[in-house]
Scaffold this motif. Structure first.
Motif, PDB file in Angstrom:
ATOM      1  N   SER A 137       0.845  -1.191   0.000  1.00 11.34           N
ATOM      2  CA  SER A 137       0.000   0.000   0.000  1.00 11.34           C
ATOM      3  C   SER A 137       0.881   1.243   0.000  1.00 11.34           C
TER       4      SER A 137
ATOM      5  N   PRO B 168       0.695   5.580   1.112  1.00 11.01           N
ATOM      6  CA  PRO B 168      -0.108   6.554   1.854  1.00 11.01           C
ATOM      7  C   PRO B 168      -1.068   7.286   0.913  1.00 11.01           C
ATOM      8  N   ARG B 169      -2.272   7.477   1.388  1.00 10.42           N
ATOM      9  CA  ARG B 169      -3.278   8.172   0.592  1.00 10.42           C
ATOM     10  C   ARG B 169      -3.142   9.665   0.817  1.00 10.42           C
ATOM     11  N   HIS B 170      -3.171  10.402  -0.278  1.00  4.99           N
ATOM     12  CA  HIS B 170      -3.122  11.861  -0.204  1.00  4.99           C
ATOM     13  C   HIS B 170      -4.532  12.404  -0.385  1.00  4.99           C
ATOM     14  N   PHE B 171      -4.897  13.317   0.458  1.00  4.83           N
ATOM     15  CA  PHE B 171      -6.210  13.945   0.374  1.00  4.83           C
ATOM     16  C   PHE B 171      -6.071  15.294  -0.318  1.00  4.83           C
TER      17      PHE B 171
ATOM     18  N   GLN C  25     -10.567  14.347   5.981  1.00  2.00           N
ATOM     19  CA  GLN C  25      -9.149  14.155   6.259  1.00  2.00           C
ATOM     20  C   GLN C  25      -8.850  13.760   7.694  1.00  2.00           C
ATOM     21  N   PHE C  26      -9.620  14.282   8.633  1.00  2.00           N
ATOM     22  CA  PHE C  26      -9.223  14.122  10.024  1.00  2.00           C
ATOM     23  C   PHE C  26     -10.220  13.404  10.929  1.00  2.00           C
ATOM     24  N   ARG C  27     -11.505  13.348  10.563  1.00  2.00           N
ATOM     25  CA  ARG C  27     -12.482  12.793  11.505  1.00  2.00           C
ATOM     26  C   ARG C  27     -13.339  11.657  10.952  1.00  2.00           C
TER      27      ARG C  27
ATOM     28  N   GLN D 239     -12.705   6.660   6.143  1.00  2.00           N
ATOM     29  CA  GLN D 239     -11.730   7.010   5.113  1.00  2.00           C
ATOM     30  C   GLN D 239     -10.438   6.225   5.302  1.00  2.00           C
ATOM     31  N   ALA D 240     -10.062   5.505   4.274  1.00  2.00           N
ATOM     32  CA  ALA D 240      -8.799   4.762   4.313  1.00  2.00           C
ATOM     33  C   ALA D 240      -7.633   5.743   4.288  1.00  2.00           C
ATOM     34  N   LYS D 241      -6.630   5.453   5.061  1.00  2.00           N
ATOM     35  CA  LYS D 241      -5.434   6.303   5.107  1.00  2.00           C
ATOM     36  C   LYS D 241      -4.360   5.821   4.137  1.00  2.00           C
ATOM     37  N   VAL D 242      -4.579   4.633   3.552  1.00  2.00           N
ATOM     38  CA  VAL D 242      -3.640   4.087   2.568  1.00  2.00           C
ATOM     39  C   VAL D 242      -4.425   3.625   1.343  1.00  2.00           C
TER      40      VAL D 242
END
Length: 181
Positions: free
Chosen positions: A82, A84-87, A101-103, A107-110
C-alpha cells in the motif's frame, strides 16, 4: 483485488432487495468508484427488470493522470502492499474536506496497491464493453481533478444510448458534498 468483487456485492444487495420485496422500481446512484460499479453492472451485467433510473455522480472510468499512476503501479507493485493516501481539496466545502481528512473513520489512510492493479484490469474491460440501450443521468463537475472527466464522458457517451449530462460549472469531485453554489 478485482472489480468483480464489487459486482458480487451489488448482486447480493439486489438479491436482498428482491427477498425483502422492497418497492420498485429500484434506482441506482453511484459516486466515483460507486459510479464505476453501476457502469459495470449496466454494461456487463444483466440489469434487473425492476431497474429505474441510473445516476452517475463524477463516475470513475479512468482517474486523472492515469498514465502516471500506471507507471507508478508497475514500479512499486513488487515492493509494497500500500501507499499513503493523499487527500486533496476535491470539494469547495472546507468543513467537509476537514471532516474527511481528520475525523471520518471510514476514510482509508492508505491506497492498496492491489486496488490499483484491479483498476488497471477493469479500465480496458469497461472500455471494451458492448453499448447499452440504457440512458443514465451523469452529473459531472468541470473542476474535477480526481477523475479524467473529459475522457470518461466520451467513453460513457459511446457506451450508453443518449445519456443525460448535467455538467456543473466549478463542481469538483465530491458533488454531494459541494458548496451550495
Amino acid at each position: 483485488n478485482d472489480f468483480a468483487e464489487y459486482q458480487a456485492v451489488l448482486s447480493g444487495l439486489l438479491g436482498m432487495t428482491e427477498q425483502l420485496q422492497l418497492p420498485q422500481p429500484w434506482h441506482l446512484c453511484g459516486q466515483s468508484t460507486g459510479g464505476a460499479i453501476v457502469i459495470d453492472y449496466l454494461l456487463t451485467g444483466e440489469p434487473a427488470p425492476q431497474l429505474g433510473e441510473a445516476i452517475l455522480l463524477a463516475p470513475l472510468v479512468r482517474p486523472r493522470a492515469w498514465w502516471r499512476s500506471r507507471i507508478s503501479y508497475q514500479l512499486v507493485k513488487h515492493f509494497v502492499d500500500s501507499i499513503p493516501r493523499h487527500f486533496y481539496a476535491n470539494s469547495g466545502d472546507a468543513a467537509f474536506i476537514e471532516f474527511v481528512q481528520f475525523r471520518d473513520p471510514l476514510q482509508a489512510k492508505v491506497l492498496p496497491v492491489a486496488w490499483v492493479g484491479a483498476l488497471s484490469r477493469w479500465i480496458p474491460h469497461i472500455e471494451a464493453a458492448p453499448r447499452s440501450a440504457i440512458s443514465p443521468l451523469i452529473v459531472q463537475g468541470d473542476a474535477d481533478l480526481t477523475v479524467d472527466w473529459r475522457h470518461n464522458l466520451a467513453v460513457l457517451n459511446d457506451k450508453f444510448s443518449q445519456p443525460k449530462l448535467c455538467l456543473l460549472e466549478g463542481g469538483r469531485h465530491q458533488l454531494v458534498n459541494e458548496t451550495q453554489a
